[in-house]
Scaffold this active site. Structure first.
Site, short mmCIF file in Angstrom:
data_model
loop_
_atom_site.label_atom_id
_atom_site.label_comp_id
_atom_site.label_asym_id
_atom_site.label_seq_id
_atom_site.Cartn_x
_atom_site.Cartn_y
_atom_site.Cartn_z
N ALA A 59 0.81 -1.22 0.00
CA ALA A 59 0.00 0.00 0.00
C ALA A 59 0.84 1.27 0.00
O ALA A 59 0.44 2.29 -0.57
CB ALA A 59 -0.95 0.00 1.20
N LEU A 60 2.01 1.23 0.61
CA LEU A 60 2.86 2.42 0.62
C LEU A 60 3.42 2.75 -0.76
O LEU A 60 3.75 3.91 -1.04
CB LEU A 60 4.01 2.26 1.61
CG LEU A 60 3.62 2.36 3.08
CD1 LEU A 60 4.82 2.04 3.98
CD2 LEU A 60 3.05 3.73 3.41
N GLU A 61 3.51 1.76 -1.64
CA GLU A 61 4.03 2.00 -2.98
C GLU A 61 2.96 2.46 -3.96
O GLU A 61 3.27 2.96 -5.05
CB GLU A 61 4.71 0.74 -3.52
CG GLU A 61 6.01 0.39 -2.82
CD GLU A 61 5.84 -0.21 -1.44
OE1 GLU A 61 6.66 0.11 -0.55
OE2 GLU A 61 4.89 -1.00 -1.24
N VAL A 84 -5.09 -3.18 4.04
CA VAL A 84 -4.22 -3.17 5.21
C VAL A 84 -5.05 -3.67 6.39
O VAL A 84 -6.09 -3.08 6.72
CB VAL A 84 -3.67 -1.75 5.50
CG1 VAL A 84 -2.68 -1.79 6.65
CG2 VAL A 84 -3.05 -1.14 4.25
N ILE A 85 -4.61 -4.77 6.99
CA ILE A 85 -5.31 -5.36 8.13
C ILE A 85 -4.50 -5.11 9.38
O ILE A 85 -3.29 -5.35 9.40
CB ILE A 85 -5.55 -6.87 7.92
CG1 ILE A 85 -6.41 -7.10 6.66
CG2 ILE A 85 -6.20 -7.49 9.15
CD1 ILE A 85 -6.63 -8.55 6.31
N THR A 89 1.36 -4.56 15.71
CA THR A 89 2.28 -3.43 15.86
C THR A 89 1.66 -2.16 15.30
O THR A 89 0.60 -2.18 14.70
CB THR A 89 3.61 -3.71 15.12
OG1 THR A 89 3.35 -3.69 13.71
CG2 THR A 89 4.20 -5.06 15.53
N HIS A 91 2.73 -0.58 12.82
CA HIS A 91 2.97 -0.49 11.38
C HIS A 91 1.67 -0.22 10.63
O HIS A 91 1.66 0.53 9.63
CB HIS A 91 3.62 -1.79 10.88
CG HIS A 91 3.98 -1.77 9.43
ND1 HIS A 91 4.93 -0.91 8.91
CD2 HIS A 91 3.51 -2.48 8.38
CE1 HIS A 91 5.03 -1.10 7.61
NE2 HIS A 91 4.17 -2.05 7.26
N ARG A 129 -16.00 -5.94 2.37
CA ARG A 129 -15.82 -4.71 1.61
C ARG A 129 -15.34 -4.97 0.18
O ARG A 129 -15.61 -4.19 -0.72
CB ARG A 129 -14.84 -3.80 2.35
CG ARG A 129 -15.48 -3.17 3.58
CD ARG A 129 -14.47 -2.70 4.61
NE ARG A 129 -15.14 -2.07 5.74
CZ ARG A 129 -15.78 -2.72 6.70
NH1 ARG A 129 -15.86 -4.04 6.68
NH2 ARG A 129 -16.38 -2.08 7.68
#
Length: 167
Positions: A59-61, A84-85, A89, A91, A129
């Site tokens: 997801a960050l890319e 993103v699950i 942490t 993160h 979803r």
């Protein structure tokens, strides 16, 4: 919330050049990603638009890939997809906040982006979803991008820069 009705705008129709969309997907959870891509494909094709799909590691890319494609000026809009699950942490918070912020900033720079990166607590929420027959968030993200493309075409692109100018 379960049981609440949600309003959806009708998908815009386009005269003239069919919009070109790039779907950027992070397939970390392949089953979820595939369902979201299917929903996005169906929505884009129903609007008479064309699409290309690329995959990135996470997801960050996604925003970086969109920025690279936005600079190339080959697409009218973008669909950001991923999941993103929440884990054990912090993160999760970093990935959710940073990917969302980067997508928002790209939008403020003129990129027409439908953000379909799911941020959920567990796999059951992600499935609900992602399913095309369910909440179809992939289709919803594609519809959002199509609406922004329609607005851009209606109002014309702006050469005005947003933000601070260096002195």
């Amino acid at each position: 919330m379960a049981g609440q009705a949600h309003e959806s705008l009708p998908t815009p129709r386009f005269e003239g050049d069919a919009p070109r969309l790039l779907i950027v997907v992070a397939p970390y959870y392949r089953d979820i990603a595939d369902q979201m891509v299917a929903g996005a494909h169906a929505e884009i094709e129903a609007a008479g638009a064309t699409h290309q799909t690329i995959e990135v590691p996470g997801a960050l890319e996604v925003p970086t890939a969109i920025r690279i494609a936005f600079n190339a000026d080959k697409f009218d809009g973008f669909v950001a997809l991923g999941c993103v699950i929440r884990g054990e942490t912090t993160h999760y918070d970093t990935v959710c906040n940073d990917s969302s912020r980067a997508i928002t900033l790209l939008g403020l720079q003129g990129a027409c982006i439908g953000n379909g990166i799911l941020t959920v607590e567990n796999m059951d929420q992600a499935q609900a979803r992602a399913e095309v027959a369910g909440q179809n968030k992939g289709g919803g993200a594609a519809a959002a991008a199509l609406h922004l493309i329609a607005l851009t075409r209606a109002f014309g692109s702006s050469s005005k820069k947003v933000g601070f100018r260096p002195e």
